[in-house]
Structure formats: C-alpha cells, structure tokens
Design a protein around this motif. Structure first.
Motif, PDB file in Angstrom:
ATOM      1  N   ALA A   1      11.231  -2.623  -3.134  1.00  0.00           N
ATOM      2  CA  ALA A   1      12.562  -2.056  -3.407  1.00  0.00           C
ATOM      3  C   ALA A   1      12.928  -2.242  -4.871  1.00  0.00           C
ATOM      4  O   ALA A   1      13.522  -1.352  -5.496  1.00  0.00           O
ATOM      5  N   ALA A   2      12.564  -3.410  -5.456  1.00  0.00           N
ATOM      6  CA  ALA A   2      12.874  -3.673  -6.864  1.00  0.00           C
ATOM      7  C   ALA A   2      12.146  -2.702  -7.789  1.00  0.00           C
ATOM      8  O   ALA A   2      12.668  -2.331  -8.844  1.00  0.00           O
ATOM      9  N   TYR A   3      10.954  -2.268  -7.384  1.00  0.00           N
ATOM     10  CA  TYR A   3      10.202  -1.281  -8.158  1.00  0.00           C
ATOM     11  C   TYR A   3      10.649   0.158  -7.846  1.00  0.00           C
ATOM     12  O   TYR A   3      10.076   1.105  -8.346  1.00  0.00           O
ATOM     13  N   ARG A   4      11.640   0.275  -6.982  1.00  0.00           N
ATOM     14  CA  ARG A   4      12.175   1.577  -6.550  1.00  0.00           C
ATOM     15  C   ARG A   4      11.091   2.448  -5.911  1.00  0.00           C
ATOM     16  O   ARG A   4      11.039   3.651  -6.090  1.00  0.00           O
ATOM     17  N   ARG A   5      10.217   1.775  -5.158  1.00  0.00           N
ATOM     18  CA  ARG A   5       9.136   2.491  -4.468  1.00  0.00           C
ATOM     19  C   ARG A   5       9.335   2.513  -2.958  1.00  0.00           C
ATOM     20  O   ARG A   5       8.500   3.055  -2.246  1.00  0.00           O
ATOM     21  N   LEU A   6      10.415   1.902  -2.481  1.00  0.00           N
ATOM     22  CA  LEU A   6      10.637   1.792  -1.041  1.00  0.00           C
ATOM     23  C   LEU A   6      11.779   2.714  -0.624  1.00  0.00           C
ATOM     24  O   LEU A   6      12.897   2.593  -1.109  1.00  0.00           O
ATOM     25  N   LYS A   7      11.469   3.622   0.280  1.00  0.00           N
ATOM     26  CA  LYS A   7      12.475   4.545   0.809  1.00  0.00           C
ATOM     27  C   LYS A   7      12.691   4.241   2.292  1.00  0.00           C
ATOM     28  O   LYS A   7      11.749   3.849   2.984  1.00  0.00           O
ATOM     29  N   PRO A   8      13.915   4.415   2.767  1.00  0.00           N
ATOM     30  CA  PRO A   8      14.211   4.081   4.172  1.00  0.00           C
ATOM     31  C   PRO A   8      13.262   4.731   5.174  1.00  0.00           C
ATOM     32  O   PRO A   8      12.861   4.106   6.157  1.00  0.00           O
ATOM     33  N   LYS A   9      12.878   5.997   4.926  1.00  0.00           N
ATOM     34  CA  LYS A   9      12.014   6.698   5.885  1.00  0.00           C
ATOM     35  C   LYS A   9      10.600   6.109   5.910  1.00  0.00           C
ATOM     36  O   LYS A   9       9.838   6.338   6.854  1.00  0.00           O
ATOM     37  N   MET A  10      10.236   5.329   4.855  1.00  0.00           N
ATOM     38  CA  MET A  10       8.910   4.705   4.820  1.00  0.00           C
ATOM     39  C   MET A  10       8.794   3.553   5.806  1.00  0.00           C
ATOM     40  O   MET A  10       7.693   3.194   6.226  1.00  0.00           O
ATOM     41  N   LEU A  11       9.937   2.959   6.178  1.00  0.00           N
ATOM     42  CA  LEU A  11       9.909   1.773   7.042  1.00  0.00           C
ATOM     43  C   LEU A  11       9.260   2.060   8.392  1.00  0.00           C
ATOM     44  O   LEU A  11       8.535   1.227   8.936  1.00  0.00           O
TER      45      LEU A  11
ATOM     46  N   LEU B   1       3.811  -8.550 -13.380  1.00  0.00           N
ATOM     47  CA  LEU B   1       3.949  -9.945 -12.983  1.00  0.00           C
ATOM     48  C   LEU B   1       4.765 -10.157 -11.701  1.00  0.00           C
ATOM     49  O   LEU B   1       4.406 -11.024 -10.888  1.00  0.00           O
ATOM     50  N   PRO B   2       5.867  -9.414 -11.479  1.00  0.00           N
ATOM     51  CA  PRO B   2       6.619  -9.638 -10.231  1.00  0.00           C
ATOM     52  C   PRO B   2       5.798  -9.454  -8.959  1.00  0.00           C
ATOM     53  O   PRO B   2       6.126 -10.030  -7.925  1.00  0.00           O
ATOM     54  N   LEU B   3       4.708  -8.656  -9.042  1.00  0.00           N
ATOM     55  CA  LEU B   3       3.864  -8.459  -7.865  1.00  0.00           C
ATOM     56  C   LEU B   3       3.212  -9.767  -7.414  1.00  0.00           C
ATOM     57  O   LEU B   3       2.923  -9.949  -6.229  1.00  0.00           O
ATOM     58  N   LEU B   4       2.973 -10.670  -8.369  1.00  0.00           N
ATOM     59  CA  LEU B   4       2.299 -11.929  -8.045  1.00  0.00           C
ATOM     60  C   LEU B   4       3.231 -12.942  -7.406  1.00  0.00           C
ATOM     61  O   LEU B   4       2.766 -13.934  -6.833  1.00  0.00           O
ATOM     62  N   THR B   5       4.545 -12.723  -7.510  1.00  0.00           N
ATOM     63  CA  THR B   5       5.480 -13.721  -6.979  1.00  0.00           C
ATOM     64  C   THR B   5       5.334 -13.902  -5.473  1.00  0.00           C
ATOM     65  O   THR B   5       5.431 -15.022  -4.969  1.00  0.00           O
ATOM     66  N   VAL B   6       5.090 -12.805  -4.752  1.00  0.00           N
ATOM     67  CA  VAL B   6       5.016 -12.887  -3.290  1.00  0.00           C
ATOM     68  C   VAL B   6       3.814 -13.720  -2.830  1.00  0.00           C
ATOM     69  O   VAL B   6       3.978 -14.711  -2.110  1.00  0.00           O
TER      70      VAL B   6
ATOM     71  N   GLY C   1       9.333 -10.604   1.423  1.00  0.00           N
ATOM     72  CA  GLY C   1       9.178 -10.544  -0.030  1.00  0.00           C
ATOM     73  C   GLY C   1       8.576  -9.225  -0.489  1.00  0.00           C
ATOM     74  O   GLY C   1       8.970  -8.685  -1.528  1.00  0.00           O
ATOM     75  N   ALA C   2       7.617  -8.707   0.281  1.00  0.00           N
ATOM     76  CA  ALA C   2       6.993  -7.427  -0.067  1.00  0.00           C
ATOM     77  C   ALA C   2       8.033  -6.306  -0.055  1.00  0.00           C
ATOM     78  O   ALA C   2       8.038  -5.438  -0.939  1.00  0.00           O
TER      79      ALA C   2
ATOM     80  N   GLU D   1       0.829  -1.205   0.000  1.00  0.00           N
ATOM     81  CA  GLU D   1       0.000   0.000   0.000  1.00  0.00           C
ATOM     82  C   GLU D   1       0.864   1.255   0.000  1.00  0.00           C
ATOM     83  O   GLU D   1       0.658   2.175  -0.808  1.00  0.00           O
ATOM     84  N   LYS D   2       1.844   1.311   0.890  1.00  0.00           N
ATOM     85  CA  LYS D   2       2.715   2.485   0.990  1.00  0.00           C
ATOM     86  C   LYS D   2       3.574   2.662  -0.258  1.00  0.00           C
ATOM     87  O   LYS D   2       3.919   3.785  -0.629  1.00  0.00           O
ATOM     88  N   ALA D   3       3.924   1.547  -0.889  1.00  0.00           N
ATOM     89  CA  ALA D   3       4.764   1.618  -2.090  1.00  0.00           C
ATOM     90  C   ALA D   3       3.974   2.120  -3.301  1.00  0.00           C
ATOM     91  O   ALA D   3       4.564   2.421  -4.349  1.00  0.00           O
ATOM     92  N   GLY D   4       2.654   2.217  -3.169  1.00  0.00           N
ATOM     93  CA  GLY D   4       1.833   2.763  -4.251  1.00  0.00           C
ATOM     94  C   GLY D   4       1.852   1.930  -5.513  1.00  0.00           C
ATOM     95  O   GLY D   4       1.906   2.469  -6.625  1.00  0.00           O
ATOM     96  N   LEU D   5       1.795   0.611  -5.360  1.00  0.00           N
ATOM     97  CA  LEU D   5       1.890  -0.281  -6.516  1.00  0.00           C
ATOM     98  C   LEU D   5       0.539  -0.571  -7.160  1.00  0.00           C
ATOM     99  O   LEU D   5       0.444  -1.369  -8.088  1.00  0.00           O
ATOM    100  N   THR D   6      -0.507   0.093  -6.675  1.00  0.00           N
ATOM    101  CA  THR D   6      -1.842  -0.113  -7.244  1.00  0.00           C
ATOM    102  C   THR D   6      -1.871   0.260  -8.714  1.00  0.00           C
ATOM    103  O   THR D   6      -2.506  -0.420  -9.530  1.00  0.00           O
ATOM    104  N   GLU D   7      -1.203   1.367  -9.075  1.00  0.00           N
ATOM    105  CA  GLU D   7      -1.248   1.809 -10.467  1.00  0.00           C
ATOM    106  C   GLU D   7      -0.575   0.825 -11.421  1.00  0.00           C
ATOM    107  O   GLU D   7      -0.903   0.767 -12.597  1.00  0.00           O
ATOM    108  N   VAL D   8       0.385   0.030 -10.903  1.00  0.00           N
ATOM    109  CA  VAL D   8       1.021  -0.992 -11.737  1.00  0.00           C
ATOM    110  C   VAL D   8      -0.015  -2.041 -12.147  1.00  0.00           C
ATOM    111  O   VAL D   8      -0.037  -2.508 -13.291  1.00  0.00           O
TER     112      VAL D   8
END
Length: 443
Positions: free
Chosen positions: A268-278, A232-237, A262-263, A84-91
C-alpha cells in the motif's frame, strides 16, 4: 488377488518392497498423474496389501492439519503473493542495476541477486522464475546473452527462493525432523549464500569468456541513492519477521501473520495495492497452500504406510548397519545419492516427511547434527525444482521465454555441475549448512 500379493510382498526383503513402491510411484508420475495423487494412490495400494486399516489414512491426513507451525505455510504464502501481485520485482531490479549491472556479465549478476532478494519476499520458486523471465528475459537477450543461457541462468537462480528465509520448505523440513524452524531458516540461509556466490562467480566466468555485456548506461550518484533508498522498505518485512523469531518475540506462525500484514502495508505504501487485488491475493494464496498441504497430507499417508509395514524400521537398520560396518560418512553418501536421484522425480519434502525422524535417529548416535540432515533435504529441493520431470523452475521459464526444455538443459550443464559440487560439499562439510546457525548460537 490381494491375498496373493500380500504373501508375495511379505516374502520379499523390505528394501525390495521399498524399491517396488518407489518404482510404482515414479511410473505414476511419468504417466502424468499429479505427484500428490500418485503418493496417495501408491500408499493406499500398499496399505491394502499389508491389510492396514484405511482409516489410518484419514488419521494421517489430519496430523498436518492440526499442526500450528504449518499454519505459517498459508501466512508466508499470502505474504509472497502480496509482493508478487504488487509487482515490486522491478523495484529490486532498479536498485541492483546501477550497483552491479554495468560490469561484464552484470545483468546476469542482477538476475541472480534479484532472485535471492525476491526469495526474501516470496520464497516461491515458480513466482520468481515467472517474474524475472518477464523483467530481464528480453533485456538480457538484447544485450547479447543467448536465449539458451538466459533461460538456464533463470532456471538455476529461481530456486534460491527455497533457501532464502522465510522458506516454506524449511518450515516443513524442520517440522519433519523435530527441529527448530528458525534454525532451519538459518541452515537455508547458509546454503543459499553458498549457492548465490557460486552462481554469481560462474555467471561472471561464462560472461567474461563469452563476451556477454552489462548495462551501458551511466548512473549519477543521486540516481543510485534514490533507487537503493526506494527498495530498502521492502527489506523491513522479512527482517522484522526473522528478527522477531530469532529474539523470541513471537512464534513462526505469529511471524507469518505479521509478515502477511506487513506485506499489505508495504504494498500500500508503494501505491501498488488496490482493493480489488485482495480477492485475487486470497484466492491465489489459498490455492497454493491447498496444493502444498495436499502434498504434505499425502506424504503423511506415505509415512504411516512405511512405518506400519516395517519399511521405515528396515531403512533405519540399513543406515545403522552401514555406519557400523563402514562409516557414517558412507551412510551419508548413500542418503545423498538417494535424495539426488529421487529429487528429480518428486519433491524431497515428501521424503523429509516420510523419512525425516527415521534418518535423524539413524545418524544421531554418530554425532551427525539433525540440521546437517535437514540441509541435505533442502539441497534436494534445489535439484527437484531445477531438473525435469518435476522441475517447476525449468517449466515456468520454458513457457515464459518460449524456449524448448532441451535447450534450457543444454545451457544448464555448467550450472548443474556447480549444483553437484555444492551438494557434495554439503554432504562432507557440515559447516556449509551450520556456519550461520553456529554464528547465531542456535546449535
């Protein structure tokens, strides 16, 4: 005063006591008291009336906190918050738009399928409603969909997250009825597929009759392949998590830990994860888990209260007597009606914890599968999230799209009819819940 109440309550039939209990509980909820506190207060009131030692409440609260499978609630919540925080809905939406978005009513199909796929990643009804309200709400109104219809479709589709595994309600229900979590996951998937197909067909019918359009833009074959490959990589998890549980490689809780890790890797692979988000992810997932665990803990107090006061035993005898005098199907109908009505006021997970083992014991002698019962509880979750006064999906959509709840409910009339039909089918057609577990030889 307490002694007088005790004598009065003991003189009443158990079903009247249970009705008074539920009436007080619903009244407290309607007065604005949070559901968990309302359950706890009502339970403690009846513990005092029945002279049950209040230390029993503390023992009841500690039971879910010592349950290893329920640790998965935090881990799967963490996994969902990361996505949710990574904003992967649009993918997800970008992948679905060129595949189904161009047909008449196509954006509605994108929304329904998007909610289902998002359920694979988060399993959170409120998060799904909020994300797709932001992503597709304004776009659909631009394409000629009335705001009332968009809000209704969103409110009806967001609860798919409660069905599509990994599902937190399925974990809790499986624990309550003494069943396998992976089997309950597949029960949820069976029902989720039925709800998904029903929503898509109803959306296409309404869109065709009303002339709601799809996306006018044309996509090249290369664009379609790139968009789908990117998603497709989103489905791997979720596939790794569910596959590992099914194959017996790891337990549900261990799968939750793998899913959480895995999430983080995928984000991180989609470059949507920033350290301050943790920090935000940890705080949000902890808050959500705390709310769920508080409700579970208070539900265990309710279960203890009903057991020690004899209400659960009376409930058991009630369903057994109905089954003997008439038929188990009549008993199932009564159970379904109770869940349908009460599901509008508080989470059916509460009833699963309080009644799960009792209901399973009442129907087991008549060959009714415990996962069929679990499926009915799961269907009750759908009703609760899509209808007020609990209605998490309805309230989130109302706030996000700035539309009155009354208008959403008006637009939902055909979707509610669909829910009712599917619910009735789930009661009388066990294979609607069990076809996938049977296919996988889990039951």
């Amino acid at each position: 005063m307490i002694e007088w109440l005790t004598q009065l309550v003991l003189a009443l039939p158990p079903w009247i006591v249970a009705s008074i209990f539920i009436a007080i509980l619903i009244l407290l909820i309607l007065l604005g008291i949070p559901v968990s506190f309302a359950i706890g207060l009502t339970s403690i009131l009846f513990m005092l009336i029945y002279h049950i030692d209040l230390s029993t409440a503390i023992r009841a609260i500690m039971i879910p906190l010592q349950s290893f499978p329920l640790l998965g609630v935090f881990l799967f919540t963490f996994m969902g918050v990361v996505f949710e925080k990574a904003g992967l809905t649009e993918v997800i939406v970008d992948a679905l738009e060129p595949l189904v978005g161009r047909i008449k009513g196509g954006l509605g199909v994108v929304l329904v399928l998007g909610c289902a796929f998002y359920g694979l990643l988060t399993g959170a009804v409120a998060a799904t409603a909020a994300a797709f309200s932001r992503l597709l709400g304004s776009e659909m109104t631009k394409r000629g969909y009335p705001k009332e219809y968009v809000a209704a479709l969103l409110s009806s589709s967001a609860p798919l997250g409660a069905f599509i595994p990994p599902s937190i309600p399925a974990i809790i229900i499986a624990t309550s009825i003494g069943g396998s979590v992976i089997t309950m996951f597949m029960v949820g998937a069976s029902l989720g597929i039925a709800v998904l197909i029903g929503l898509i067909i109803l959306n296409l019918i309404i869109s065709y009759r009303s002339g709601y359009g799809g996306i006018e833009r044309k996509y090249t074959f290369r664009e379609v392949v790139v968009r789908v490959a990117r998603a497709l990589p989103l489905l791997t998890v979720p596939l790794l998590v569910l596959g590992g549980i099914y194959l017996g490689v790891f337990s549900v809780t261990e799968a939750g830990a793998l899913g959480a890790l895995g999430a983080l890797v995928v984000a991180a692979a989609y470059r949507r994860l920033k350290p301050k988000m943790l920090v935000d992810i940890l705080i949000d997932s902890s808050k959500t888990t705390a709310v769920v665990m508080l409700m579970i803990a208070c539900s265990y107090i309710l279960s203890f209260t009903w057991s020690l006061s004899g209400i659960n035993n009376a409930l058991l005898q009630f369903f057994v007597n109905i089954s003997k005098a008439y038929s188990p199907q009549i008993s199932l109908t009564i159970l379904a009606a109770i869940l349908f009505v009460l599901g509008m006021f508080f989470d059916v997970i509460v009833l699963a914890i309080a009644w799960g083992s009792v209901i399973v014991s009442a129907f087991a002698p008549y060959g009714i599968n415990l996962y069929h019962i679990g499926g009915l509880f799961l269907m009750g979750v759908l009703i609760g999230t899509a209808t007020p006064p609990v209605g998490a999906a309805v309230f989130v959509v109302s706030d996000a799209l700035k539309i009155e709840i009354e208008k959403i409910l008006k637009g939902m009339k055909w979707f509610l009819v669909l829910y009712f039909i599917l619910y009735v089918m789930a009661v009388y057609i066990p294979d609607m819940s069990l076809w996938l577990p049977r296919l996988l030889k889990l039951v």
